[in-house]
Scaffold this motif. Structure first.
Motif, PDB file in Angstrom:
ATOM      1  N   ALA A  87      -7.998 -13.561   6.712  1.00 49.69           N
ATOM      2  CA  ALA A  87      -7.386 -13.834   8.016  1.00 49.69           C
ATOM      3  C   ALA A  87      -5.938 -14.278   7.854  1.00 49.69           C
ATOM      4  CB  ALA A  87      -8.196 -14.910   8.737  1.00 49.69           C
ATOM      5  N   VAL A  88      -5.668 -15.078   6.827  1.00 48.91           N
ATOM      6  CA  VAL A  88      -4.290 -15.515   6.577  1.00 48.91           C
ATOM      7  C   VAL A  88      -3.403 -14.334   6.213  1.00 48.91           C
ATOM      8  CG1 VAL A  88      -2.825 -16.900   5.059  1.00 48.91           C
ATOM      9  CG2 VAL A  88      -4.974 -17.852   5.925  1.00 48.91           C
ATOM     10  N   VAL A  89      -3.916 -13.443   5.364  1.00 51.62           N
ATOM     11  CA  VAL A  89      -3.128 -12.274   4.966  1.00 51.62           C
ATOM     12  C   VAL A  89      -2.845 -11.382   6.175  1.00 51.62           C
ATOM     13  CG1 VAL A  89      -3.180 -10.151   3.606  1.00 51.62           C
ATOM     14  CG2 VAL A  89      -3.919 -12.300   2.583  1.00 51.62           C
ATOM     15  N   GLY A 111       7.282   1.312   6.580  1.00 48.07           N
ATOM     16  CA  GLY A 111       7.288   0.925   5.180  1.00 48.07           C
ATOM     17  C   GLY A 111       6.409  -0.269   4.895  1.00 48.07           C
ATOM     18  N   PHE A 112       6.170  -1.112   5.906  1.00 46.76           N
ATOM     19  CA  PHE A 112       5.344  -2.304   5.719  1.00 46.76           C
ATOM     20  C   PHE A 112       3.862  -1.968   5.834  1.00 46.76           C
ATOM     21  CE2 PHE A 112       9.436  -4.090   6.432  1.00 46.76           C
ATOM     22  CZ  PHE A 112       9.445  -5.316   5.793  1.00 46.76           C
ATOM     23  N   TRP A 113       3.504  -1.183   6.845  1.00 47.97           N
ATOM     24  CA  TRP A 113       2.074  -0.885   6.961  1.00 47.97           C
ATOM     25  C   TRP A 113       1.634   0.203   5.988  1.00 47.97           C
ATOM     26  CZ3 TRP A 113       4.234   0.397  12.163  1.00 47.97           C
ATOM     27  CH2 TRP A 113       4.485   1.757  12.328  1.00 47.97           C
ATOM     28  N   ARG A 114       2.588   0.868   5.325  1.00 47.96           N
ATOM     29  CA  ARG A 114       2.243   1.801   4.255  1.00 47.96           C
ATOM     30  C   ARG A 114       2.205   1.117   2.888  1.00 47.96           C
ATOM     31  NH1 ARG A 114       3.231   7.431   5.055  1.00 47.96           N
ATOM     32  NH2 ARG A 114       3.953   7.594   2.927  1.00 47.96           N
ATOM     33  N   ASP A 115       2.519  -0.167   2.850  1.00 49.86           N
ATOM     34  CA  ASP A 115       2.583  -0.872   1.572  1.00 49.86           C
ATOM     35  C   ASP A 115       1.206  -0.901   0.911  1.00 49.86           C
ATOM     36  OD1 ASP A 115       3.596  -2.460  -0.509  1.00 49.86           O
ATOM     37  OD2 ASP A 115       2.904  -4.270   0.496  1.00 49.86           O
ATOM     38  N   ARG A 116       1.085  -0.254  -0.229  1.00 51.24           N
ATOM     39  CA  ARG A 116      -0.201  -0.134  -0.903  1.00 51.24           C
ATOM     40  C   ARG A 116      -0.728  -1.490  -1.377  1.00 51.24           C
ATOM     41  NH1 ARG A 116      -2.250   4.355  -3.228  1.00 51.24           N
ATOM     42  NH2 ARG A 116      -1.233   5.337  -1.468  1.00 51.24           N
ATOM     43  N   PHE A 117       0.169  -2.387  -1.749  1.00 46.70           N
ATOM     44  CA  PHE A 117      -0.276  -3.689  -2.244  1.00 46.70           C
ATOM     45  C   PHE A 117      -1.000  -4.465  -1.151  1.00 46.70           C
ATOM     46  CE2 PHE A 117       0.065  -8.103  -3.522  1.00 46.70           C
ATOM     47  CZ  PHE A 117      -0.215  -8.040  -4.886  1.00 46.70           C
ATOM     48  N   SER A 118      -0.509  -4.400   0.075  1.00 44.18           N
ATOM     49  CA  SER A 118      -1.184  -5.086   1.189  1.00 44.18           C
ATOM     50  C   SER A 118      -2.590  -4.533   1.383  1.00 44.18           C
ATOM     51  CB  SER A 118      -0.372  -4.916   2.475  1.00 44.18           C
ATOM     52  OG  SER A 118       0.924  -5.448   2.335  1.00 44.18           O
ATOM     53  N   HIS A 119      -2.736  -3.215   1.324  1.00 41.96           N
ATOM     54  CA  HIS A 119      -4.050  -2.595   1.480  1.00 41.96           C
ATOM     55  C   HIS A 119      -4.982  -3.022   0.345  1.00 41.96           C
ATOM     56  CE1 HIS A 119      -2.063   0.934   3.896  1.00 41.96           C
ATOM     57  NE2 HIS A 119      -1.772  -0.256   4.375  1.00 41.96           N
ATOM     58  N   LEU A 120      -4.440  -3.050  -0.888  1.00 40.27           N
ATOM     59  CA  LEU A 120      -5.265  -3.445  -2.033  1.00 40.27           C
ATOM     60  C   LEU A 120      -5.721  -4.892  -1.918  1.00 40.27           C
ATOM     61  CD1 LEU A 120      -3.345  -1.753  -4.988  1.00 40.27           C
ATOM     62  CD2 LEU A 120      -5.638  -1.182  -4.181  1.00 40.27           C
ATOM     63  N   LEU A 121      -4.827  -5.776  -1.494  1.00 35.32           N
ATOM     64  CA  LEU A 121      -5.193  -7.187  -1.391  1.00 35.32           C
ATOM     65  C   LEU A 121      -6.265  -7.403  -0.326  1.00 35.32           C
ATOM     66  CD1 LEU A 121      -4.846 -10.117  -2.150  1.00 35.32           C
ATOM     67  CD2 LEU A 121      -2.955 -10.268  -0.509  1.00 35.32           C
ATOM     68  N   ILE A 122      -6.096  -6.786   0.829  1.00 37.22           N
ATOM     69  CA  ILE A 122      -7.116  -6.930   1.878  1.00 37.22           C
ATOM     70  C   ILE A 122      -8.443  -6.355   1.402  1.00 37.22           C
ATOM     71  CG2 ILE A 122      -7.753  -6.183   4.197  1.00 37.22           C
ATOM     72  CD1 ILE A 122      -4.777  -6.287   4.903  1.00 37.22           C
ATOM     73  N   LEU A 163      -4.905 -14.670  -7.560  1.00 34.45           N
ATOM     74  CA  LEU A 163      -3.641 -14.173  -8.105  1.00 34.45           C
ATOM     75  C   LEU A 163      -2.994 -13.160  -7.159  1.00 34.45           C
ATOM     76  CD1 LEU A 163      -4.600 -13.704 -11.870  1.00 34.45           C
ATOM     77  CD2 LEU A 163      -3.292 -15.567 -10.840  1.00 34.45           C
ATOM     78  N   GLY A 164      -3.825 -12.321  -6.518  1.00 31.05           N
ATOM     79  CA  GLY A 164      -3.290 -11.349  -5.571  1.00 31.05           C
ATOM     80  C   GLY A 164      -2.631 -12.011  -4.378  1.00 31.05           C
ATOM     81  N   ILE A 165      -3.196 -13.118  -3.889  1.00 31.18           N
ATOM     82  CA  ILE A 165      -2.602 -13.827  -2.752  1.00 31.18           C
ATOM     83  C   ILE A 165      -1.244 -14.391  -3.125  1.00 31.18           C
ATOM     84  CG2 ILE A 165      -2.859 -15.839  -1.260  1.00 31.18           C
ATOM     85  CD1 ILE A 165      -5.876 -15.346  -1.322  1.00 31.18           C
ATOM     86  N   VAL A 166      -1.154 -14.977  -4.317  1.00 34.98           N
ATOM     87  CA  VAL A 166       0.125 -15.533  -4.763  1.00 34.98           C
ATOM     88  C   VAL A 166       1.166 -14.424  -4.897  1.00 34.98           C
ATOM     89  CG1 VAL A 166       1.290 -16.752  -6.629  1.00 34.98           C
ATOM     90  CG2 VAL A 166      -1.000 -17.455  -5.934  1.00 34.98           C
ATOM     91  N   ALA A 167       0.751 -13.303  -5.498  1.00 35.59           N
ATOM     92  CA  ALA A 167       1.682 -12.171  -5.647  1.00 35.59           C
ATOM     93  C   ALA A 167       2.086 -11.607  -4.283  1.00 35.59           C
ATOM     94  CB  ALA A 167       1.043 -11.080  -6.508  1.00 35.59           C
ATOM     95  N   TYR A 168       1.165 -11.596  -3.336  1.00 36.54           N
ATOM     96  CA  TYR A 168       1.471 -11.071  -2.005  1.00 36.54           C
ATOM     97  C   TYR A 168       2.489 -11.950  -1.287  1.00 36.54           C
ATOM     98  CZ  TYR A 168       0.883  -9.552   2.818  1.00 36.54           C
ATOM     99  OH  TYR A 168       1.117  -9.097   4.088  1.00 36.54           O
ATOM    100  N   LEU A 169       2.350 -13.267  -1.427  1.00 36.51           N
ATOM    101  CA  LEU A 169       3.324 -14.163  -0.799  1.00 36.51           C
ATOM    102  C   LEU A 169       4.719 -13.901  -1.342  1.00 36.51           C
ATOM    103  CD1 LEU A 169       1.297 -17.513  -0.784  1.00 36.51           C
ATOM    104  CD2 LEU A 169       1.775 -16.007   1.160  1.00 36.51           C
TER     105      LEU A 169
END
Length: 453
Positions: A87-89, A111-122, A163-169
Motif C-alpha cells: 500500500a505504501v509503494v 516513463g513512470f508507469w512503464r518502470d519495470r522496477f516498480s512492477h517487480l517490487l509490487i 531491500l527492494g523497498i529501500v532501493a525503490y525509495l
C-alpha cells in the motif's frame, strides 16, 4: 485481386504488429507482471511443500529450523507487513505521478508507469504475502519443526522485499529529477532514430523510391474511411501494399503520431478495386493501422520532440524555470542532430508488383525542425538564457546539416528560426512583440536580437 504470394508476409507482419502493440501495452500494465509473479509464488509454495514432505535435497542446518508456534507468528507478521508495504509503494507511485504531471508534463508519465522496477517490487511484495499465507496453512503444530524449506524461502522473499523497498525509495527520488526524465525521453527517441530510414521501428522498406504520380491524372478513386478514433501508433506499409490488387496507387491520408477521426479518409486507392473486393480490402487496410487512446514511442519520433517541448514550455510558463527550459532545448539538439543527419523513408515507393504507396503526410526534416523550435522561440523571448541556448543549438544543427543533400528545406527552417531569413524573421518578431508592451516601451528586444545573431 490482392497478391496471394504476399499473403503470408502480410499476415506475419500484421501478427508482429499486433504482438508488438500487445507487448507495449503489457509493459505499461501494473497488473501483468505482479500477476505473473503472484502465480509463480503459488507454484513455488507447492514445490517447497513437496521438498519438505519428501525430504529431498540437502539437510537444512538446525539454526534455520523453527518451532511451529514461532513460524506461525513469523509468517503472520510478514504477511501483514507485506500488504502494508504494498500500500505504501502504491501511494508513493501515485504521488510521484501526480507531482510529475503537475510540475512537468502529463506526457512524461508513461516513463513512470512503464518502470519495470516498480512492477517487480509490487509483484515481489504480493508474492511474499501470498507465499506466507499458503505456507501458514501448511504449518503443522503437532510436528517438532515447521517445514524448513518453505520457511527459509519465505525469509529470503522477505529480505528481498525489504531491500527492494529501500532501493525503490532511492529510485523514485532519482526518477523525479528533471535531467533523468529528459534523458529517458532522449534515449527512447535516439533508439528510433538509429533505425532510420528502414529499420524495425520505421515501417520497413516495401519498394523502391519513385516520382509520385499526379492524383488528377489517375482517374476515379476509392476512399476508405477510418473505422475508429485514436492516435496512430503503428502503420504496416507492407500490409497496406499487399491488401490491394497489383498496379494500385495507394495514398495514406494519415501518419504515425497523428490523431485519426472515425469516418474520415484513411487511404485513397486508384483505380477503385472491384466492388466485391472493396469490403475485404477495407478490413485489411484497417488492420494495418494501429491506434490507441494516447501516443506512444513505438514508432513516433515526433512524440519525443513533443515531450521535450512540453518540458521546456512548462519551464517558461508560470513555473518560471528557465534553467529547465534551457536544458530541454539542449536535449532537443541531441535529438535533432542525428535526426537531421539520418535519411527518412521515401514518401513515394513502388513494389515489384507495380503498387505505388504515397505517404505525403509523413514528416520531413523541415517539419521536425518546426515542431522542435516553433513554440519555444515564441515563448522564450523574455528569457535570455533560453534564447542563447536556442541560438547555439540551431547553429550547431546548421553546421551538422551543412552540405547534406535533401536538407535544403530544413536549413531554411533553421535560418528562419535564427531570424536571418528576410521573409520570416520569427525570432526577431517574437522578441519585438513580447517586449514592446503597453507601459513598457524600452527597446529591450534589441539586446536579445543581438544575442541571437
Amino acid at each position: 485481386m490482392p497478391d496471394s504470394v504476399g499473403k503470408p508476409r502480410r499476415y506475419r507482419e500484421l501478427t508482429g504488429l499486433r504482438l508488438g502493440t500487445l507487448v507495449d501495452r503489457l509493459r505499461e500494465s501494473l497488473l501483468f507482471l505482479p500477476t505473473v509473479m503472484l502465480i509463480s509464488a503459488l507454484v513455488l509454495a507447492e514445490f517447497f511443500d513437496h521438498l519438505d514432505h519428501r525430504k529431498i535435497g540437502p539437510v537444512i542446518p538446525e539454526r534455520f529450523q523453527f518451532a511451529p508456534e514461532v513460524v506461525t507468528v513469523l509468517l503472520s507478521t510478514i504477511a501483514g507487513a507485506m500488504i502494508t508495504a504494498a500500500a505504501v509503494v502504491f501511494s508513493l507511485l501515485l504521488i510521484s505521478l501526480h507531482l510529475v504531471s503537475r510540475q512537468f508534463s502529463p506526457r512524461v508519465l508513461r516513463g513512470f508507469w512503464r518502470d519495470r522496477f516498480s512492477h517487480l517490487l509490487i509483484g515481489l511484495l504480493l508474492s511474499t504475502f501470498a507465499f506466507c499465507v499458503v505456507a501458514l496453512a501448511r504449518v503443522d503444530v503437532a510436528q517438532e519443526f515447521a517445514p524448513p524449506y518453505t520457511v527459509l524461502f519465505a525469509l529470503v522473499l522477505t529480505l528481498g522485499s525489504v531491500l527492494g523497498i529501500v532501493a525503490y525509495l532511492d529510485r523514485v527520488i532519482r526518477q523525479q529529477y528533471i535531467g533523468n526524465i529528459m534523458r529517458r525521453v532522449l534515449a527512447e527517441s535516439l533508439y528510433l532514430i538509429a533505425g532510420l530510414p528502414y529499420g524495425r521501428h520505421s515501417g520497413g522498406q516495401v519498394g523502391e523510391p519513385v516520382t509520385p504520380p499526379e492524383p488528377g491524372s489517375l482517374g476515379p478513386s476509392l476512399v476508405i474511411t477510418a473505422p475508429f478514433d485514436g492516435w496512430v501508433q503503428q502503420i504496416s506499409r507492407r500490409g497496406l501494399m499487399t491488401a490491394v490488387p497489383e498496379g494500385t496507387v495507394i495514398r495514406l491520408e494519415t501518419r504515425v503520431g497523428a490523431y485519426l477521426t472515425k469516418d474520415t479518409p484513411l487511404v485513397t486507392l486508384w483505380p477503385p478495386p472491384p466492388a466485391d473486393q472493396q469490403h475485404r480490402i477495407g478490413q485489411l487496410v484497417a488492420r494495418s493501422v494501429v491506434t490507441a487512446a494516447a501516443r506512444s514511442m513505438q514508432h513516433d519520433i515526433d512524440f519525443g520532440i513533443r515531450q521535450l517541448n512540453d518540458l521546456a514550455l512548462r519551464g517558461l510558463s508560470d513555473v518560471n524555470d528557465p534553467t529547465t527550459a534551457a536544458e530541454a532545448v539542449a536535449r532537443l539538439g541531441s535529438l535533432m542532430r542525428p535526426l537531421l543527419m539520418a535519411d527518412l523513408p521515401a514518401r513515394s515507393v513502388r513494389d515489384e508488383s507495380g503498387r505505388v504507396l504515397l505517404t505525403p503526410n509523413d514528416l520531413d526534416h523541415a517539419a521536425y525542425v518546426r515542431h522542435a523550435f516553433d513554440q519555444i522561440n515564441v515563448y522564450s523571448a523574455d528569457h535570455p538564457l533560453v534564447r542563447e541556448t536556442v541560438t547555439e543549438t540551431i547553429r550547431m544543427l546548421q553546421a551538422a546539416s551543412a552540405g547534406l543533400p535533401g536538407r535544403e528545406a530544413a536549413r531554411a527552417e533553421l535560418d528562419r528560426h535564427l531570424g536571418t531569413s528576410r521573409r520570416h524573421p520569427l525570432l526577431t518578431q517574437a522578441a519585438r512583440a513580447d517586449h514592446f508592451r503597453s507601459g513598457d516601451r524600452r527597446p529591450r528586444w534589441r539586446s536579445a536580437t543581438t544575442r541571437t545573431g
